[in-house]
Motif scaffolding. Structure first.
Motif, PDB file in Angstrom:
ATOM      1  N   GLN A  90      -1.981   5.615 -57.538  1.00 53.75           N
ATOM      2  CA  GLN A  90      -1.429   4.300 -57.873  1.00 53.75           C
ATOM      3  C   GLN A  90      -2.229   3.199 -57.188  1.00 53.75           C
ATOM      4  O   GLN A  90      -2.469   2.136 -57.769  1.00 53.75           O
ATOM      5  CB  GLN A  90       0.041   4.224 -57.446  1.00 53.75           C
ATOM      6  CG  GLN A  90       0.783   3.002 -57.979  1.00 53.75           C
ATOM      7  CD  GLN A  90       0.859   2.986 -59.496  1.00 53.75           C
ATOM      8  OE1 GLN A  90       1.219   3.981 -60.115  1.00 53.75           O
ATOM      9  NE2 GLN A  90       0.490   1.868 -60.099  1.00 53.75           N
ATOM     10  N   TYR A  91      -2.657   3.452 -55.952  1.00 55.29           N
ATOM     11  CA  TYR A  91      -3.501   2.486 -55.240  1.00 55.29           C
ATOM     12  C   TYR A  91      -4.791   2.227 -56.020  1.00 55.29           C
ATOM     13  O   TYR A  91      -5.212   1.075 -56.191  1.00 55.29           O
ATOM     14  CB  TYR A  91      -3.836   2.998 -53.831  1.00 55.29           C
ATOM     15  CG  TYR A  91      -5.104   2.401 -53.279  1.00 55.29           C
ATOM     16  CD1 TYR A  91      -5.125   1.117 -52.746  1.00 55.29           C
ATOM     17  CD2 TYR A  91      -6.317   3.102 -53.343  1.00 55.29           C
ATOM     18  CE1 TYR A  91      -6.303   0.548 -52.289  1.00 55.29           C
ATOM     19  CE2 TYR A  91      -7.502   2.550 -52.878  1.00 55.29           C
ATOM     20  CZ  TYR A  91      -7.486   1.273 -52.355  1.00 55.29           C
ATOM     21  OH  TYR A  91      -8.652   0.702 -51.915  1.00 55.29           O
ATOM     22  N   ASP A  97      -3.961   0.134 -59.157  1.00 60.44           N
ATOM     23  CA  ASP A  97      -3.511  -1.234 -58.891  1.00 60.44           C
ATOM     24  C   ASP A  97      -4.617  -2.125 -58.347  1.00 60.44           C
ATOM     25  O   ASP A  97      -4.584  -3.349 -58.528  1.00 60.44           O
ATOM     26  CB  ASP A  97      -2.339  -1.231 -57.903  1.00 60.44           C
ATOM     27  CG  ASP A  97      -1.068  -0.650 -58.507  1.00 60.44           C
ATOM     28  OD1 ASP A  97      -1.002  -0.551 -59.750  1.00 60.44           O
ATOM     29  OD2 ASP A  97      -0.154  -0.302 -57.744  1.00 60.44           O
ATOM     30  N   ASN A  98      -5.589  -1.549 -57.665  1.00 60.14           N
ATOM     31  CA  ASN A  98      -6.599  -2.351 -56.977  1.00 60.14           C
ATOM     32  C   ASN A  98      -7.957  -2.363 -57.678  1.00 60.14           C
ATOM     33  O   ASN A  98      -8.899  -2.978 -57.181  1.00 60.14           O
ATOM     34  CB  ASN A  98      -6.765  -1.857 -55.545  1.00 60.14           C
ATOM     35  CG  ASN A  98      -5.539  -2.139 -54.702  1.00 60.14           C
ATOM     36  OD1 ASN A  98      -5.404  -3.218 -54.133  1.00 60.14           O
ATOM     37  ND2 ASN A  98      -4.620  -1.181 -54.627  1.00 60.14           N
ATOM     38  N   GLU A 122       2.263  -6.642 -56.972  1.00 57.66           N
ATOM     39  CA  GLU A 122       0.845  -6.995 -56.972  1.00 57.66           C
ATOM     40  C   GLU A 122       0.098  -6.028 -57.885  1.00 57.66           C
ATOM     41  O   GLU A 122       0.615  -4.990 -58.276  1.00 57.66           O
ATOM     42  CB  GLU A 122       0.267  -6.965 -55.554  1.00 57.66           C
ATOM     43  CG  GLU A 122       0.450  -5.657 -54.818  1.00 57.66           C
ATOM     44  CD  GLU A 122      -0.082  -5.712 -53.395  1.00 57.66           C
ATOM     45  OE1 GLU A 122      -0.759  -6.691 -53.042  1.00 57.66           O
ATOM     46  OE2 GLU A 122       0.165  -4.770 -52.632  1.00 57.66           O
ATOM     47  N   GLY A 123      -1.118  -6.402 -58.247  1.00 56.33           N
ATOM     48  CA  GLY A 123      -1.890  -5.564 -59.156  1.00 56.33           C
ATOM     49  C   GLY A 123      -2.801  -6.410 -60.039  1.00 56.33           C
ATOM     50  O   GLY A 123      -3.205  -7.516 -59.670  1.00 56.33           O
ATOM     51  N   ARG A 124      -3.099  -5.902 -61.256  1.00 57.25           N
ATOM     52  CA  ARG A 124      -4.028  -6.572 -62.167  1.00 57.25           C
ATOM     53  C   ARG A 124      -3.327  -6.926 -63.472  1.00 57.25           C
ATOM     54  O   ARG A 124      -2.627  -6.096 -64.040  1.00 57.25           O
ATOM     55  CB  ARG A 124      -5.219  -5.669 -62.498  1.00 57.25           C
ATOM     56  CG  ARG A 124      -6.059  -5.256 -61.313  1.00 57.25           C
ATOM     57  CD  ARG A 124      -7.092  -4.240 -61.758  1.00 57.25           C
ATOM     58  NE  ARG A 124      -6.458  -3.083 -62.390  1.00 57.25           N
ATOM     59  CZ  ARG A 124      -6.983  -2.365 -63.372  1.00 57.25           C
ATOM     60  NH1 ARG A 124      -8.146  -2.695 -63.860  1.00 57.25           N
ATOM     61  NH2 ARG A 124      -6.349  -1.315 -63.863  1.00 57.25           N
ATOM     62  N   LEU A 182       2.095  -7.269 -65.866  1.00 63.42           N
ATOM     63  CA  LEU A 182       2.691  -6.902 -64.592  1.00 63.42           C
ATOM     64  C   LEU A 182       4.125  -7.408 -64.472  1.00 63.42           C
ATOM     65  O   LEU A 182       4.941  -6.826 -63.783  1.00 63.42           O
ATOM     66  CB  LEU A 182       1.872  -7.469 -63.425  1.00 63.42           C
ATOM     67  CG  LEU A 182       0.679  -6.648 -62.939  1.00 63.42           C
ATOM     68  CD1 LEU A 182      -0.003  -7.371 -61.796  1.00 63.42           C
ATOM     69  CD2 LEU A 182       1.112  -5.267 -62.487  1.00 63.42           C
ATOM     70  N   GLN A 209      -2.893 -10.082 -55.182  1.00 64.94           N
ATOM     71  CA  GLN A 209      -2.687  -9.300 -53.962  1.00 64.94           C
ATOM     72  C   GLN A 209      -1.921 -10.128 -52.942  1.00 64.94           C
ATOM     73  O   GLN A 209      -2.256 -11.286 -52.702  1.00 64.94           O
ATOM     74  CB  GLN A 209      -4.023  -8.855 -53.366  1.00 64.94           C
ATOM     75  CG  GLN A 209      -4.735  -7.776 -54.172  1.00 64.94           C
ATOM     76  CD  GLN A 209      -6.025  -7.333 -53.522  1.00 64.94           C
ATOM     77  OE1 GLN A 209      -6.848  -8.168 -53.138  1.00 64.94           O
ATOM     78  NE2 GLN A 209      -6.226  -6.045 -53.404  1.00 64.94           N
TER      79      GLN A 209
END
Length: 265
Positions: free
Chosen positions: A59-60, A63-64, A201-203, A225, A264
């Protein structure tokens, strides 16, 4: 005759001692050696795992991930296998892409891995050891609502209306470069209160068209999101500075673009 008995007893004791000594030697030989402190293992008894678990780590990565604009423009996607060493402290080192995919995607994959959480180190034969780990980092260009991939179309492709699409000789790009554009996004971003409260948070993946004059028009969200972040991403693209338009045979042309707006906390 009486002297033979002590000699026989002594011989028997010597034989028993020798047998016992041989047995100890055999056990010592069978005992596994301790792991080398500096050796990097590929196979271990207890492999290293990301702190928080594999699902949280995946997931990290999702999301990043910041899909490089140049790779989006070229329609490049695929998987970059990233190999690194999990040290005995749980930090990682020696990060590298073993099978290069694309210079920009490879660099982004390395950035993701280096910026990730610590790992629980591997254990082998009762001791912490260094382990070599490979994590595949996948890049997939998102599809729009109709299922079509939102990226530059190959030369000769046609739209539903029958118009012919061509691939530009020079793709559209932000004035000052991609890094300057994302810096502008971060500096002008207004994090929605609801998203901040929910710690979202995310894209947000955005699609838009770069006009012949460089203006950005028809923005729309193709990966949401929620919590007000989609609306903020739309606002940012609408307010963004002009780009250098795409060119075909020396003339400016329209080009559809896809890029992420990253949020973020």
């Amino acid at each position: 005759m009486p002297l033979l008995r002590p000699l026989r007893c002594l011989s028997l004791l010597l034989l028993m001692s020798a047998a016992g000594f041989s047995s100890v030697q055999a056990q010592q030989k069978l005992k596994a050696p301790k792991p080398n402190a500096d050796e990097i293992y590929d196979t271990v008894g207890q492999p290293a795992v990301p702190v928080g678990g594999v699902e949280a780590y995946a997931q990290y990565l999702a999301d990043n991930q910041q899909y490089p604009t140049g790779a989006l423009q070229r329609g490049v996607q695929g998987t970059a296998p990233v190999t690194f060493v999990v040290e005995k402290s749980g930090v990682i080192s020696n990060v590298a892409v073993t099978q290069p995919l694309d210079p920009e995607l490879d660099q982004e994959a390395i950035r993701l891995i280096k910026g990730g959480p610590k790992w629980t180190p591997a254990q082998h034969r009762g001791a912490k050891v260094r382990q070599r780990v490979t994590v595949p980092v996948s890049f997939a260009i998102p599809a729009d609502e109709s299922g079509a991939t939102a990226a530059a179309a190959p030369a000769g492709a046609t739209t539903p209306s029958g118009a012919t699409m061509v691939k530009p000789d020079e793709p559209a790009r932000p004035v000052g470069g991609t890094e300057a554009f994302f810096t502008w996004i971060q500096e002008n971003q207004k994090y929605p209160t609801l998203a901040r409260q929910r710690k979202v948070e995310g894209r947000v993946m955005m699609e838009f068209i770069v006009e012949k004059d460089g203006s950005l028009v028809e923005p729309k969200v193709i990966k949401r999101l929620g919590s007000g972040l989609d609306e903020e991403a739309l606002r940012l693209i609408k307010a963004a500075p002009k780009w250098t338009p795409a060119r075909y045979k020396g003339q400016p042309m329209k080009q559809k673009m896809v890029l992420p707006v990253v949020f973020q906390l």
